[in-house]
Motif scaffolding. Structure first.
Motif, mmCIF file in Angstrom:
data_model
loop_
_atom_site.group_PDB
_atom_site.id
_atom_site.type_symbol
_atom_site.label_atom_id
_atom_site.label_comp_id
_atom_site.label_asym_id
_atom_site.label_seq_id
_atom_site.Cartn_x
_atom_site.Cartn_y
_atom_site.Cartn_z
ATOM 1 N N GLY A 79 0.826 -1.200 0.000
ATOM 2 C CA GLY A 79 0.000 0.000 0.000
ATOM 3 C C GLY A 79 0.861 1.251 0.000
ATOM 4 N N PRO A 254 -4.392 2.482 -3.548
ATOM 5 C CA PRO A 254 -4.752 2.056 -2.185
ATOM 6 C C PRO A 254 -3.659 2.424 -1.186
ATOM 7 C CG PRO A 254 -4.127 0.163 -3.530
ATOM 8 C CD PRO A 254 -4.214 1.332 -4.456
ATOM 9 N N LYS A 255 -4.093 2.964 -0.047
ATOM 10 C CA LYS A 255 -3.134 3.356 0.998
ATOM 11 C C LYS A 255 -2.600 2.132 1.741
ATOM 12 C CE LYS A 255 -4.027 7.619 -0.010
ATOM 13 N NZ LYS A 255 -4.980 7.369 -1.116
ATOM 14 N N GLY A 257 -2.431 -2.157 1.252
ATOM 15 C CA GLY A 257 -2.669 -3.249 0.318
ATOM 16 C C GLY A 257 -3.449 -4.393 0.938
#
Length: 481
Positions: A79, A254-255, A257
């Motif tokens: 992420g 996405p921050k 994963g």
């Protein structure tokens, strides 16, 4: 780097060797003169030994390679926010473990009245310090040597896959390569001419690499190694430049994963940070070893910054389409095609340096078993067999990202995370280590063990899944892909 092609007896005999060789032993031999007492902590001989700057360069060289190019994909697996934070934490832990190894080596050197120790010897003498482990101390050294062999031959497998993937891409895009470097946020190098499968490219590289490892004196490769370092450095600057100037909007990334992909991040990251094998050889060769801690913190600080920055910037630039190596996403223009070829040249020369360690551990004991007139022939034959073995493994797993993650999870986790904290516990056994230190060491080793189990399992599952997908494709894809 399983050694199934040798008999178990020969492997055990090789692991009994008193010295753990390093490529540094050839390119940077130990200085002559009397050995220094460890408490004096100053190399005797004035000009002998490597300087602060030389040691720093060797440390950087020992930590920056193909693992760096795979970190953008690692950040994708973890992420955009969690990935850089995890890299920072892993870098701090890895440097701490390197420092533990050096500290334990100093303590044991003074205790054993030895000028220096290898990684394996440090574990052996550490085990002798614990009464109930003393009988098995030789197995500590053998285990470290085994993981050194696995790690170095694993690097060689990664190099086969890296060379084949990048050269294959250059060849396939040759007719469409232009001067203008246009940004294309999918696969940057558009494949326009069908070519052979990457596994056939590995077979094409095989004869050249066998001839390369036939050069037993690495001093002969020193000029080429310098050229390789320059080529890889220039390529790295151009990769940074392109990634920085073509960053896309990262808000959709996405921050954090997926949880099932995080073990793949761990394997790739610890593969990149596994430079612990060069720490003791470098410290042992310094003119003023008391300054090695400064070298270690400065060098690994630079390495950690490079890892976090390229991993983050590369993922922000190419997003979900990032490949197993960021070079596979570079645009279809001559400048960046040359970048790939320059990096491939650097990796090709580096193959001989990585191969030096397992070759010097395994081959001499076998050559000693044959008549002198056959010594050279057997030496070259064994080198060829070892290279063929690494090539065969690469052909079985021709997925660059998964090979890197698997090698990192299987072997690098032990050398870089699991062994050093346990080594401190046994070296200072009965000398009053505080409870927080013991807990901290056990936690680090436990993290490494969990990463080993989870990373190995997920990597193997992904390898089986991808191979199953490839078997469903038409048979002709092996020749043209």
């Amino acid at each position: 780097m399983s050694n199934t092609w040798f008999s178990s007896l020969s492997l055990v005999s090789a692991l009994l060797s008193d010295q753990n060789p390093s490529e540094l032993d050839a390119l940077c031999p130990s200085p002559p003169g009397p050995s220094r007492p460890q408490r004096n902590y100053e190399r005797i001989g004035g000009q002998a030994g490597t300087s602060f700057f030389q040691t720093l360069i060797h440390l950087l060289k020992g930590n920056i390679g193909t693992g760096l190019l795979g970190l953008p994909l690692a950040v994708k697996n973890a992420g955009l926010v969690l990935g850089p934070i995890s890299l920072l934490v892993m870098g701090i832990i890895a440097v701490h473990c390197m420092k533990l190894l050096v500290m334990c080596s100093h303590h044991l050197s003074a205790k054993m009245n030895r000028p220096s120790l290898t990684y394996g010897e440090a574990v052996q003498y550490g085990m002798e310090n614990v009464p109930w482990l003393r009988r098995h101390s030789q197995w500590g050294k053998r285990t470290v040597n085994l993981f050194l062999i696995i790690t170095q031959l694993g690097f060689c497998c990664v190099y086969f896959v890296f060379l084949s993937d990048n050269v294959k891409q250059v060849v396939e895009a040759a007719n469409a390569t232009t001067i203008s470097c246009q940004t294309n946020y999918t696969n940057q190098t558009q494949v326009l001419v069908p070519s052979f499968d990457s596994r056939l490219y590995m077979l094409c590289f095989l004869p050249a690499i066998i001839l390369l490892v036939f050069i037993r004196n690495l001093k002969c490769l020193a000029p080429f190694s310098l050229g390789a370092n320059v080529a890889m450095t220039a390529s790295l600057f151009l990769i940074y430049y392109y990634s920085l100037t073509n960053i896309s909007n990262p808000t959709d990334l996405p921050k954090v994963g997926r949880a099932k992909d995080y073990p793949l991040f761990f394997g790739t990251a610890i593969f990149a940070f596994e430079g612990i094998g060069v720490v003791l050889p470098l410290e042992n060769k310094m003119q003023r070893p008391q300054r090695f801690t400064q070298v270690l913190y400065l060098g690994m600080g630079i390495v950690t910054f490079l890892y976090i920055s390229l991993g983050t910037i590369g993922y922000m630039c190419f997003g979900e389409h990032i490949g197993g190596s960021i070079t596979l996403n570079l645009p279809n223009c001559w400048m960046y095609q040359v970048v790939k070829l320059l990096y491939c040249f650097g990796i090709f020369i580096t193959f001989a340096l990585q191969f030096y360690v397992p070759a010097e551990i395994l081959i001499p004991s076998m050559v000693a078993c044959v008549p002198d007139q056959w010594g050279t022939a057997i030496d070259l034959l064994l080198r060829a067999v070892m290279v063929i073995f690494t090539c065969a493994l690469a052909i079985l797993i021709p997925e660059l990202d998964l090979v890197i993650s698997l090698v990192g999870s299987v072997s690098s986790s032990f050398l870089a995370l699991i062994f050093p904290p346990l080594l401190q516990l046994i070296v200072f056994y009965g000398e009053g280590l505080s409870l927080p230190v013991k807990v901290k060491n056990l936690v680090i080793s436990l993290v490494g063990l969990i990463g080993f189990v989870a990373g190995t399992y997920i990597a193997i599952v992904e390898i089986v899944a991808r191979n199953g997908h490839k078997r469903d494709e038409t048979p002709s894809t092996f020749l043209v892909q």
